[in-house]
Enzyme design. Structure first.
Site, PDB file in Angstrom:
ATOM      1  CG  HIS A 219      -3.898  13.229   4.362  1.00 33.47           C
ATOM      2  ND1 HIS A 219      -2.701  13.394   3.672  1.00 33.47           N
ATOM      3  CD2 HIS A 219      -4.854  13.725   3.538  1.00 33.47           C
ATOM      4  CE1 HIS A 219      -2.926  13.969   2.517  1.00 33.47           C
ATOM      5  NE2 HIS A 219      -4.227  14.181   2.399  1.00 33.47           N
ATOM      6  CE  LYS A 221      -3.297  10.284   0.349  1.00 30.99           C
ATOM      7  NZ  LYS A 221      -4.319  10.776   1.238  1.00 30.99           N
ATOM      8  CG  ASP A 226      -1.192 -12.625   1.327  1.00 27.41           C
ATOM      9  OD1 ASP A 226      -2.168 -12.583   2.111  1.00 27.41           O
ATOM     10  OD2 ASP A 226      -1.205 -13.252   0.256  1.00 27.41           O
ATOM     11  CG  HIS A 397      -3.308  14.740  -4.739  1.00 29.01           C
ATOM     12  ND1 HIS A 397      -3.392  13.469  -4.221  1.00 29.01           N
ATOM     13  CD2 HIS A 397      -3.754  15.578  -3.766  1.00 29.01           C
ATOM     14  CE1 HIS A 397      -3.880  13.518  -2.997  1.00 29.01           C
ATOM     15  NE2 HIS A 397      -4.106  14.781  -2.690  1.00 29.01           N
ATOM     16  CE  LYS A 399      -0.460  13.938  -1.013  1.00 25.67           C
ATOM     17  NZ  LYS A 399      -1.050  15.176  -1.377  1.00 25.67           N
ATOM     18  CG  ASP A 404      22.343  14.940  -3.905  1.00 24.78           C
ATOM     19  OD1 ASP A 404      22.019  16.040  -4.375  1.00 24.78           O
ATOM     20  OD2 ASP A 404      22.963  14.802  -2.835  1.00 24.78           O
TER      21      ASP A 404
END
Length: 479
Positions: A219, A221, A226, A397, A399, A404
């Site tokens: 899952h 991404k 470089d 979507h 996350k 604080d």
């Protein structure tokens, strides 16, 4: 008839004994399987065979151990040092960073910078510009890679880079990107010299089923250019309209563009997946002999990667530790909220001790199972003093977790059992007030497009709705 009854009893007994022998199964998970096996013994047995055990196979587990042994031996200079946490992280937040280090062996690295992308279109434009400017290598990995505008433009950028001599490696998940892997665009990438690999391939379904759970997915991404730039967040290689699930769109994502030493850790995480998928050794992939020079005004950060070949419970333990570190506030956004007891109790405990806990979920979810299970926890969370908001438009979507106004976690992990146990995920945890303020400002935008969920509303839900939510949550470990 007696033979059928005997076979029936042996079948239920066999799976029951197997469940009782498993030390890795939580009591709620064990109970859920007992319920399913006793109510629907034949169907439940098939489901347990397909989905019951989180096992990617002995060969894959052994290969994973070999890969990280090689990485830790040959690339230790890119992973950081254990003592760095004490000098870079405020004392109150050290437990979270120290716990994150225990997962993969990536330690806190100072001297990083990041820029919060304004939106998905800008993310794509900036990413394409970075790839077009690449001189050495480009590494990309996506769970979902669609043959839409975003997916095609990313592929075209890789093709251009490969044709001018840049080493390009592209990976996509075998299930989430199955249509793209079969497309002419994927073939054109190979023809242009882009090295491609499929994470957890789905070509031979029978072999996959017999060797492991076929719903274990990558899952992650990850984009690395470089060894100097990396992108981290929730956005797949797909348009916000997300045409395969158009009625839930647009997908609302968040991405950060990082520079600094932490890029090397994301690079190593990608390389570990590449080695697993291709069988290549680390020697076949050129690594920098020294880490990127830390930026003078940079902040500390570190990568953490989890998956079915890592320690069980790593993700919920990390989130619970971050919740426990909070002194004043924590804001969490996730599209899929099906917590285990560790995460649920940690959230409630934070709220009970006076931390302002704000939780933002999408109102309309693409998974009816997740939607029902999530809402089964609303009463308990609201009772503890947590603030719950449901985002109205599209599917939130993103996350994100901010603590604080000082610490942020961003990446691919959801707060659900799939992310906890079944998926390979990547995240970056950082300590910086300015970046955290930028993420909090984005979270505030989400709040402005949301409606609060009140305890009085939850208590007024009809009985059948509450029963339905609780039933789904009870068998959640099975689903």
């Amino acid at each position: 008839m007696s033979v059928v009854l005997i076979l029936h009893g042996l079948l239920v007994l066999a799976f029951t004994v197997r469940i009782l022998l498993r030390d890795d199964l939580s009591p709620p998970g064990r109970l859920a399987w007992f319920v399913v096996l006793n109510l629907l013994p034949y169907f439940g047995s098939i489901i347990y065979f397909l989905f019951g055990e989180i096992d990617i196979g002995n060969k894959a587990n052994q290969r994973h151990a070999e890969i990280f042994t090689e990485i830790k031996t040959k690339a230790a200079h890119l992973m950081g040092k254990p003592q760095s946490t004490d000098s870079l992280i405020k004392r109150v937040y050290r437990p979270a960073f120290q716990y994150a280090s225990s997962i993969n062996g990536f330690y806190t690295l100072g001297g990083n910078s990041a820029h919060l992308m304004p939106d998905s279109d800008t993310t794509l434009t900036r990413m394409i510009d970075d790839i077009d400017a690449a001189t050495e290598h480009v590494h990309v990995l996506y769970y979902i890679w669609l043959n839409d505008c975003t997916g095609t433009e990313l592929a075209e950028a890789l093709i251009r880079a490969a044709r001018r001599g840049v080493i390009c490696r592209a990976m996509a998940d075998g299930l989430g990107s199955r249509a793209f892997i079969k497309s002419s665009t994927w073939q054109r990438m190979q023809d242009a010299g882009v090295e491609v690999a499929v994470a957890l391939p789905f070509y031979n379904v029978l072999r996959v089923i017999l060797a492991s759970r076929f719903d274990l997915r990558n899952h992650r991404k990850i984009t690395v250019i470089d060894g100097r730039i990396t992108y981290c967040g929730s956005q797949n290689s797909a348009d916000p309209e997300f045409l395969i699930k158009e009625k839930y769109g647009p997908w609302i994502d968040i991405m950060l563009r990082f520079e600094g030493p932490v890029v090397a850790q994301n690079q190593l995480l990608f390389i570990s997946d590449w080695m697993q998928a291709t069988g290549q050794s680390l020697d076949a992939i050129a690594l920098p002999k020294q880490s990127v020079e830390p930026l003078a005004e940079g902040f500390p950060a570190q990568v953490m990667g989890v998956g079915p070949t890592e320690r069980r419970g790593a993700t919920p333990h990390l989130f619970a530790t971050l919740f426990a570190c909070a002194e004043h506030s924590l804001i969490l956004t996730t599209p899929y909220f099906v917590p285990d007891a560790t995460v649920l109790e940690a959230l409630c405990a934070a709220a009970y001790r006076g931390v302002k806990v704000t939780l933002i979920y999408p109102r309309k979810n693409d998974s009816w199972i997740v939607a029902a299970a999530s809402r089964s926890y609303y009463h308990k969370l609201l009772d503890a003093g947590c603030l719950i908001y449901e985002h109205r438009e599209g599917l939130l979507h993103a996350k994100t977790l901010t603590v604080d106004g000082q610490v942020s976690l961003i990446g691919s992990s959801n707060l659900d059992l799939r992310s906890f146990d079944l998926n390979y995920e990547n995240n970056i945890v950082l300590q910086d007030s300015s970046i955290t303020a930028a993420i909090e400002a984005r979270q505030q935008q989400y709040l402005e497009g949301s409606e609060p969920v009140l305890l009085s509303e939850v208590l007024a839900w009809r009985y059948y709705r509450r029963v339905w939510n609780n039933v789904i949550a009870t068998i959640g470990p099975v689903l």
